[in-house]
Design an enzyme around this catalytic site. Structure first.
Site, PDB file in Angstrom:
ATOM      1  N   TYR A   3       0.951  -1.240  -0.073  1.00 48.21           N
ATOM      2  CA  TYR A   3      -0.149  -0.031  -0.117  1.00 48.21           C
ATOM      3  C   TYR A   3       0.721   1.169  -0.037  1.00 48.21           C
ATOM      4  O   TYR A   3       1.852   1.210   0.700  1.00 48.21           O
ATOM      5  CB  TYR A   3      -0.984   0.167   1.273  1.00 48.21           C
ATOM      6  CG  TYR A   3      -1.867   1.197   1.453  1.00 48.21           C
ATOM      7  CD1 TYR A   3      -3.054   1.437   1.014  1.00 48.21           C
ATOM      8  CD2 TYR A   3      -1.282   2.593   2.045  1.00 48.21           C
ATOM      9  CE1 TYR A   3      -3.860   2.411   1.002  1.00 48.21           C
ATOM     10  CE2 TYR A   3      -1.956   3.506   2.118  1.00 48.21           C
ATOM     11  CZ  TYR A   3      -3.356   3.452   1.507  1.00 48.21           C
ATOM     12  OH  TYR A   3      -3.934   4.472   1.675  1.00 48.21           O
ATOM     13  N   GLU A  43      -3.597   7.574  -3.959  1.00 48.11           N
ATOM     14  CA  GLU A  43      -3.517   6.224  -3.337  1.00 48.11           C
ATOM     15  C   GLU A  43      -3.079   5.494  -4.337  1.00 48.11           C
ATOM     16  O   GLU A  43      -3.699   4.969  -5.392  1.00 48.11           O
ATOM     17  CB  GLU A  43      -4.609   6.132  -2.317  1.00 48.11           C
ATOM     18  CG  GLU A  43      -4.616   4.738  -1.685  1.00 48.11           C
ATOM     19  CD  GLU A  43      -5.792   4.392  -1.155  1.00 48.11           C
ATOM     20  OE1 GLU A  43      -5.924   4.547   0.036  1.00 48.11           O
ATOM     21  OE2 GLU A  43      -7.006   4.312  -1.851  1.00 48.11           O
TER      22      GLU A  43
END
Ligand code: GDP
Ligand code: MN
Length: 417
Positions: free
Chosen positions: A140, A228
C-alpha cells in the site's frame, strides 16, 4: 473531486510511476483492438468512482439493489443477487480475446454495487483493459495531508490490496507514516529508504523509490487531497508496478487544474449537479426522508442534528446561501421536491443579510407553481421576519409554523411519519 483509475494512472505514468499498459474503452470495437494490441492475459476493470470493486457485484439495472448493498456492507463475501456474468466483481482476469470480450460485455454499461457505492450502485461508464500483472505480493502507498502537523504524509504498508482502514484497526503497526518537509519534497532517495523499511527485495528498492517519488510529485502537481496506490505490487520477476490508483483532487484548485476535463458527471448524484447548475453552492443528497432548506452551512448542520435528535433522518444537506432572490428559493424547493425519498420539508431560515420576507415569497410561489404535495414546516427568524410571516399567513398555502428549531424538527419528524 474524484477521478477514475485510468485517469489517475495516466497522471501517475507521466510522473514516472510504473503502471500496466492499457487504456479505458467504451465500445466493443475498441475493446477488441486493445486486447489484440496488448496480447496475452488481460485484466478488465469497471471504472466507477468507488473502491472495493474486486469484491463488488455487477447488476444490469440501477435500483432494487438496496438489499444487496446492505449484505455487501455487512459481509462482502456472501452477497447474492441479480449478478451478470459469472457472479463476480468489477475486476476480472481474462485469458485471450474471447474471454476478454465476454467480460467487457458483462461490465460495460452495467452497474457495480460495492460497499462504497451506496445502494443504487454506480454506472460503469467505461472499462479499463490492461496487461495482466503477475503478482508476488501486494503493498500500500498513499500521500495525503496530515492536518495535525500541517504537512503531507507518505503512508506505506506491507498489507496492500485490502482496505487500509481495516489494516489500521487490526494491525496498526503494519502502517508506516512518513511526514514530508514540503520544502524538500519526497525525492527518490527518500522513497528508497521507505522501500527498505517495507523490506522489499533489493531488486525492487530502486523502482519502489521511483514509485513513491512519482506518487508524491503527482499529489503536489495535481493539487490532490489524496493520492493512493492500493496495491502496488512486487511482480513474479522482482519488479514494481502500480496495479490500482485513486486520486482525489481538491475542488478549490478549479482555477488551475483541468477539473472539467477530468470530471465524469455519470458518477455524480443527479440532483447535486442540478443544484450546482441552479447556482446553489451546497446540496448533498442523504439517506433520510426530511428535505431541508436552510441558509448557512452551520445552521444547516444544526438543523440536521436537531432532526436526528427528534428521531428523524434528513434527506439532504442544503445551504441556499445568502439569497435575496425568489428564484433561488424556488430552485432549491424544486430539487427537494424531486427527491422521491422526501416525505416532509423543513425550512429553517435565519435572516441576517438574507431577508426572511423574500424567502417567504419564494416558498409561497414554489408551493403554488410546483404543486408541492409534501407537508411543509417553516421556522423563520431574523430580518423582516414579521413581513415574512404575514406573507405566509395571507398566502393561503398550507404550512405549519414553529417559533423554535426544536419545535420545527418535532413537527417535521411527525409529518414525515
Ligand atoms: P479494487 O477492488 O477496487 O481496489 O480494485 P483493484 O484494482 O485494487 O483490484 C483488486 C484486486 O484484484 C487486487 O488487490 C489484486 O489482488 C487483484 N488484481 C488486480 N489486477 C490484477 C492483475 O493484473 N493480476 C492479478 N493476478 N490480480 C490482479
Ligand atoms: Mn484497490
Amino acid at each position: 473531486m474524484n477521478i477514475h483509475e485510468y485517469q489517475a494512472k495516466q497522471l501517475l505514468r507521466a510522473r514516472g510511476v510504473p503502471v500496466p499498459q492499457g487504456d479505458a474503452v467504451t465500445t466493443l470495437r475498441d475493446a477488441r483492438r486493445l486486447v489484440r494490441e496488448l496480447g496475452g492475459g488481460v485484466v478488465i476493470k469497471a471504472q466507477v468512482h468507488a473502491g472495493g470493486r474486486g469484491k463488488g457485484r455487477v447488476v444490469s439495472t440501477a435500483g432494487r439493489t438496496a438489499a444487496m448493498y446492505k449484505r455487501l456492507e455487512a459481509d462482502p463475501e456472501k452477497v447474492e443477487g441479480a449478478v451478470v456474468g459469472n457472479r463476480r466483481g468489477g475486476v476480472r482476469l481474462a485469458d485471450g480475446m474471447e474471454e476478454a470480450l465476454e467480460e467487457f460485455r458483462a461490465l460495460s454499461n452495467h452497474f457495480l454495487v460495492t460497499h462504497q457505492t451506496g445502494p443504487g450502485g454506480a454506472k460503469i461508464s467505461s472499462v479499463l483493459i490492461e496487461q495482466q500483472t503477475n503478482i508476488a505480493s501486494e503493498y500500500y502507498a498513499a500521500v495525503l495531508i496530515d492536518g495535525s502537523i500541517g504537512k503531507p504524509v507518505v503512508v506505506a504498508s506491507t498489507e496492500g490490496g485490502q482496505s487500509i482502514e481495516e489494516v489500521a484497526a487490526e494491525n496498526p503497526r503494519a502502517i508506516i507514516r512518513q511526514p514530508v518537509d514540503p520544502e524538500e519534497g519526497f525525492p527518490a532517495f527518500r522513497g528508497r529508504q521507505l522501500a527498505k523499511r517495507l523490506r522489499l527485495p533489493s531488486s525492487a528498492i530502486r523502482p519502489a523509490g521511483q514509485l513513491f517519488a512519482g506518487l508524491y510529485q503527482t499529489f503536489v502537481e495535481t493539487d490532490a487531497t489524496l493520492a493512493e496506490i492500493n496495491p502496488f505490487v512486487l511482480t513474479g520477476d522482482g519488479g514494481i508496478i502500480a496495479v490500482d490508483a485513486k486520486l482525489n483532487i481538491d475542488d478549490n484548485a478549479d482555477f488551475r487544474q483541468p477539473l472539467d476535463e477530468l470530471r465524469d458527471l455519470s458518477q455524480e448524484e443527479k440532483m447535486e449537479i442540478e443544484a450546482e447548475r441552479a447556482g446553489i453552492g451546497s446540496y448533498i443528497k442523504l439517506d433520510g426522508n426530511i428535505g431541508c432548506m436552510v441558509n448557512g452551512a452551520g445552521l444547516a448542520m444544526a438543523t440536521m442534528d436537531s432532526i436526528m435528535l427528534h428521531g428523524g433522518e434528513p434527506a439532504n444537506f442544503l445551504d441556499i446561501g445568502t439569497v435575496n432572490r425568489v428564484e433561488r428559493v424556488i430552485a432549491a424547493l424544486r430539487i427537494i421536491q424531486k427527491d422521491p425519498d422526501v416525505k416532509a420539508i423543513l425550512i429553517n431560515i435565519f435572516g441576517g443579510l438574507a431577508r426572511v420576507d423574500i424567502v417567504a415569497e419564494g416558498v409561497v410561489e414554489a408551493v403554488k407553481k410546483l404543486r408541492i404535495k409534501q407537508p411543509i414546516v417553516v421556522r423563520l427568524n431574523g430580518s423582516n421576519v414579521e413581513e415574512g410571516r404575514r406573507i405566509l399567513l395571507e398566502s393561503g398555502i398550507s404550512v405549519e409554523s414553529a417559533e423554535e428549531l426544536g419545535e420545527a424538527s418535532r413537527l417535521a419528524v411527525a409529518a414525515a411519519r
